[in-house]
Scaffold this motif. Structure first.
Motif, PDB file in Angstrom:
ATOM      1  N   MET A   1       0.760  -1.255  -0.022  1.00 60.78           N
ATOM      2  CA  MET A   1      -0.167   0.057  -0.124  1.00 60.78           C
ATOM      3  C   MET A   1       0.804   1.021  -0.075  1.00 60.78           C
ATOM      4  O   MET A   1       1.839   1.398   0.658  1.00 60.78           O
ATOM      5  CB  MET A   1      -0.891   0.001   1.380  1.00 60.78           C
ATOM      6  CG  MET A   1      -1.765   1.225   1.401  1.00 60.78           C
ATOM      7  SD  MET A   1      -2.918   1.077   2.858  1.00 60.78           S
ATOM      8  CE  MET A   1      -3.724   2.747   2.762  1.00 60.78           C
ATOM      9  N   SER A   2       0.548   2.346  -0.863  1.00 61.02           N
ATOM     10  CA  SER A   2       1.517   3.353  -1.115  1.00 61.02           C
ATOM     11  C   SER A   2       1.024   4.382   0.029  1.00 61.02           C
ATOM     12  O   SER A   2      -0.006   4.406   0.273  1.00 61.02           O
ATOM     13  CB  SER A   2       1.211   4.030  -2.390  1.00 61.02           C
ATOM     14  OG  SER A   2       2.165   5.414  -2.439  1.00 61.02           O
ATOM     15  N   HIS A   3       1.773   5.106   0.588  1.00 60.69           N
ATOM     16  CA  HIS A   3       1.779   6.141   1.634  1.00 60.69           C
ATOM     17  C   HIS A   3       1.338   7.445   0.922  1.00 60.69           C
ATOM     18  O   HIS A   3       1.310   8.691   1.442  1.00 60.69           O
ATOM     19  CB  HIS A   3       2.723   6.183   2.572  1.00 60.69           C
ATOM     20  CG  HIS A   3       2.678   5.123   3.715  1.00 60.69           C
ATOM     21  ND1 HIS A   3       2.061   4.972   4.562  1.00 60.69           N
ATOM     22  CD2 HIS A   3       3.557   4.123   3.572  1.00 60.69           C
ATOM     23  CE1 HIS A   3       2.587   3.945   5.297  1.00 60.69           C
ATOM     24  NE2 HIS A   3       3.326   3.015   4.657  1.00 60.69           N
ATOM     25  N   SER A   4       1.688   7.419  -0.436  1.00 64.61           N
ATOM     26  CA  SER A   4       1.244   8.712  -1.244  1.00 64.61           C
ATOM     27  C   SER A   4      -0.258   8.922  -1.190  1.00 64.61           C
ATOM     28  O   SER A   4      -1.149   8.112  -1.055  1.00 64.61           O
ATOM     29  CB  SER A   4       1.501   8.567  -2.699  1.00 64.61           C
ATOM     30  OG  SER A   4       2.796   8.332  -2.891  1.00 64.61           O
ATOM     31  N   MET A   5      -0.633  10.275  -0.608  1.00 67.38           N
ATOM     32  CA  MET A   5      -2.031  10.725  -0.522  1.00 67.38           C
ATOM     33  C   MET A   5      -2.853  10.309  -1.987  1.00 67.38           C
ATOM     34  O   MET A   5      -2.179  10.658  -3.077  1.00 67.38           O
ATOM     35  CB  MET A   5      -2.177  12.246  -0.357  1.00 67.38           C
ATOM     36  CG  MET A   5      -1.544  12.389   1.128  1.00 67.38           C
ATOM     37  SD  MET A   5      -2.052  14.216   1.514  1.00 67.38           S
ATOM     38  CE  MET A   5      -1.655  14.247   3.347  1.00 67.38           C
ATOM     39  N   ASN A   6      -3.942  10.014  -2.107  1.00 65.76           N
ATOM     40  CA  ASN A   6      -4.707   9.576  -3.146  1.00 65.76           C
ATOM     41  C   ASN A   6      -5.381  10.780  -3.569  1.00 65.76           C
ATOM     42  O   ASN A   6      -6.686  11.075  -3.406  1.00 65.76           O
ATOM     43  CB  ASN A   6      -5.785   8.517  -2.689  1.00 65.76           C
ATOM     44  CG  ASN A   6      -6.528   8.154  -3.796  1.00 65.76           C
ATOM     45  OD1 ASN A   6      -5.919   7.965  -5.020  1.00 65.76           O
ATOM     46  ND2 ASN A   6      -7.733   7.456  -3.731  1.00 65.76           N
TER      47      ASN A   6
END
Length: 295
Positions: A1-6
């Motif tokens: 899971m990416s920690h970049s904001m969606n």
């Protein structure tokens, strides 16, 4: 899971390298890059002169801040002024910031007044611009949801309709500037007529308005001249640039002439610069002043 904001509806593909107009994804599949970073990669991918310039500069010096002279920045400002017919350049990091700078250029004319803008245009993704994007009705009003109350001060007019702008001039004396994107790319490919640009220049001269041209996406040689307004033979007061100016390296620029060019100067920025310099001074030995209540 990416920690970049969606914050974007990303397509499930990631590119690992590029060469000229081609890019390759993680599995090695080859694509023709027709998007070019949304009109950013003017020189394509891996251009030898661009990559060499970046490598050489980064090996010497990357950042010093605007508290000091930057010779390369001055050279670029001279070049932009020469090809655009403007007097001075303010550099920033994005098209959004160049738009915000352009908004501030209204101040020398009549502070805290409005601007007229053409429908279906798009002027960056910064928060203060959300109001303009919402008001212009180019189909992206959903991006303004949740940011209300929006920044006021913009009058929307139909694109390529000079009579609508003249009507605004006849009854709304608070307007001080017109912002137009000569070739719009977000609400469909809408191209301004040369007569429309001529008429806008004439109207702005008569009303003493600034003519501000957004060439962030359509400028810098994409139409056979450096800028679209040059096809019409007119000279804007403010020109907004970004995207292809550095072919992928973050940059924005607000070019100005005449009264608008005098906005950004040492007198206006001195308080901020003085505050920054004070951080480097030794702390004072004097006792701090006593606090006072303000009633």
């Amino acid at each position: 899971m990416s920690h970049s904001m969606n914050t974007y509806s990303r397509i499930p593909v990631a590119f690992t390298r590029g060469e000229r107009v081609w890019v390759w994804d993680e599995s090695g599949k080859k694509y023709l890059d027709a998007l070019a970073g949304i009109a950013v990669n003017t020189l394509g991918h891996g251009h030898p002169k661009l990559t060499r310039a970046i490598a050489e500069q980064s090996s010497r010096l990357i950042h010093t801040s605007n508290l000091y002279r930057i010779a390369e920045q001055e050279m670029l400002a001279d070049k932009l002024a020469a090809i655009s017919g403007t007097d001075s350049v303010f550099f920033c990091n994005s098209g959004c910031e160049s738009q915000r700078s352009g908004d501030q250029a209204r101040a020398p004319v009549r502070p805290r007044q409005g601007s007229g803008e053409s429908r279906h245009s798009r002027h960056g993704q910064g928060f203060p611009r959300q109001d303009a994007r919402h008001a212009l009705g180019h189909g992206q009003s959903q991006s303004a949801a949740g940011f209300e109350p929006l920044v006021p001060g913009f009058v929307r007019v139909p694109f390529n309709d000079i009579e609508s702008v003249r009507q605004v001039a006849s009854h709304d004396k608070s307007v001080v500037a017109v912002l137009v994107e000569p070739i719009q790319g977000e609400g469909g490919i809408n191209i301004s007529t040369m007569q429309y640009l001529h008429d806008l220049r004439e109207l702005c001269d008569r009303e003493e308005w600034l003519l501000m041209v957004d060439e962030v996406q359509c400028g810098l040689g994409r139409t056979g001249k450096w800028f679209v307004y040059q096809h019409a033979g007119i000279q804007p007061d403010v020109v907004l640039l970004a995207k292809g100016l550095a072919s992928g390296v973050p940059i924005g620029a607000c070019l100005a002439r005449g009264a608008a060019a005098g906005l950004f100067n040492r007198e206006r920025t001195a308080p901020r610069s003085a505050a920054i310099r004070s951080l480097a001074r030794p702390p004072s030995r004097r006792s701090p002043p006593s606090r006072k209540n303000v009633s």
